[in-house]
Write a protein that holds these residues in place. Structure first.
Motif, mmCIF file in Angstrom:
data_model
loop_
_atom_site.group_PDB
_atom_site.id
_atom_site.type_symbol
_atom_site.label_atom_id
_atom_site.label_comp_id
_atom_site.label_asym_id
_atom_site.label_seq_id
_atom_site.Cartn_x
_atom_site.Cartn_y
_atom_site.Cartn_z
ATOM 1 N N ALA A 1 18.387 70.516 10.264
ATOM 2 C CA ALA A 1 17.296 70.840 9.321
ATOM 3 C C ALA A 1 16.501 72.036 9.831
ATOM 4 N N THR A 2 16.263 72.070 11.142
ATOM 5 C CA THR A 2 15.502 73.183 11.720
ATOM 6 C C THR A 2 16.268 74.497 11.577
ATOM 7 N N TYR B 1 9.255 67.619 12.918
ATOM 8 C CA TYR B 1 10.602 67.032 12.834
ATOM 9 C C TYR B 1 11.602 67.745 13.746
ATOM 10 N N GLN B 2 11.114 68.688 14.546
ATOM 11 C CA GLN B 2 11.949 69.283 15.600
ATOM 12 C C GLN B 2 11.330 68.884 16.947
ATOM 13 N N ALA C 1 7.897 78.095 10.412
ATOM 14 C CA ALA C 1 6.980 77.340 11.270
ATOM 15 C C ALA C 1 7.037 75.834 11.015
ATOM 16 N N ALA C 2 7.494 75.436 9.815
ATOM 17 C CA ALA C 2 7.399 74.029 9.399
ATOM 18 C C ALA C 2 8.006 73.017 10.384
ATOM 19 N N PRO C 3 9.215 73.243 10.928
ATOM 20 C CA PRO C 3 9.788 72.221 11.828
ATOM 21 C C PRO C 3 8.897 71.907 13.027
#
Lengths: 134, 80
Positions: B39-40, B29-30, B22-24
């Motif tokens: 990174a995603t 940052y996505q 879930a972070a991106p």
């Protein structure tokens, strides 16, 4: 036993994944060199740090559980810490020594009494008495 | 007790995997509507593997524990 082994392997793999997450922004080139860390780098690095720490702790916990189970089944010997040597106790106590010497003392006393009786019968005096007479 | 610590670690790793997936999108940052960044993609793969692996581990642990309990109970009934 098997479930603990599977858990240890999975936790160790997770720890490796955590280490990869920490270096991934630099390895993949998503973090420009010399620039301040962007949000993706910060997120991945600190998440990776946590994952690596939890993974290592989990692997250690499962390994300790496996060791405890093996020890309970008698398949592994648990080393005991060496005890410090206690100060050497005296070999014989004073009471034992007195009991040992008692017959000797009794024999000496009987011998002295017998010698004294003989001297009285023969009329001989002791050396101290003859000196006093002089 | 030590095995419980290990199971707790697996549960935490499962949550960390879900967070990585879930972070991106949560951190931002996505960008929405664009192709997935490197990174995603990395976070999705690692997060998915982490969550899936730890979930399987927890499921295996629970299933094996349940099997052991039922086996013990069956032996007790046979002997009693």
């Amino acid at each position: 036993m098997i479930r603990k082994f599977v858990g240890a392997v999975l936790a160790a793999l997770a720890a490796m994944a955590g280490f990869w997450l920490m270096v991934a922004p630099f390895a993949l080139g998503t973090q420009p060199e010399g620039a301040t860390w962007n949000s993706a780098t910060t997120t991945e690095f600190f998440t990776g740090l946590g994952v690596a720490a939890v993974g290592l702790a989990g692997a250690a916990a499962f390994a300790a559980a496996i060791h405890a189970e093996l020890a309970a089944r008698g398949l592994v010997t648990v080393r005991e810490r060496q005890r410090e040597p206690e100060p050497a106790a005296p070999q014989t106590s004073s009471a034992e020594l007195a009991a040992l010497l008692a017959p000797l003392v009794e024999a000496l006393r009987e011998d002295l009494d017998a010698t004294d009786r003989e001297r009285r019968q023969n009329g001989s005096t002791t050396l101290v008495a003859s000196e006093d007479k002089r | 007790m030590r095995a419980k610590l290990g199971v707790t670690a697996l549960a935490l790793l499962f949550l960390a995997g879900l967070w990585l997936v879930a972070a991106p999108f949560v951190v931002g940052y996505q960008p929405r509507g664009t192709a997935l960044t490197a990174a995603t993609v990395n976070d999705l793969w690692i997060g998915g593997a982490l969550a899936g692996g730890s979930f399987l581990g927890l499921a295996w642990y629970a299933a094996d524990l349940l099997h052991e309990l039922t086996t013990r109970r069956g032996k007790l009934r046979r002997t009693g």
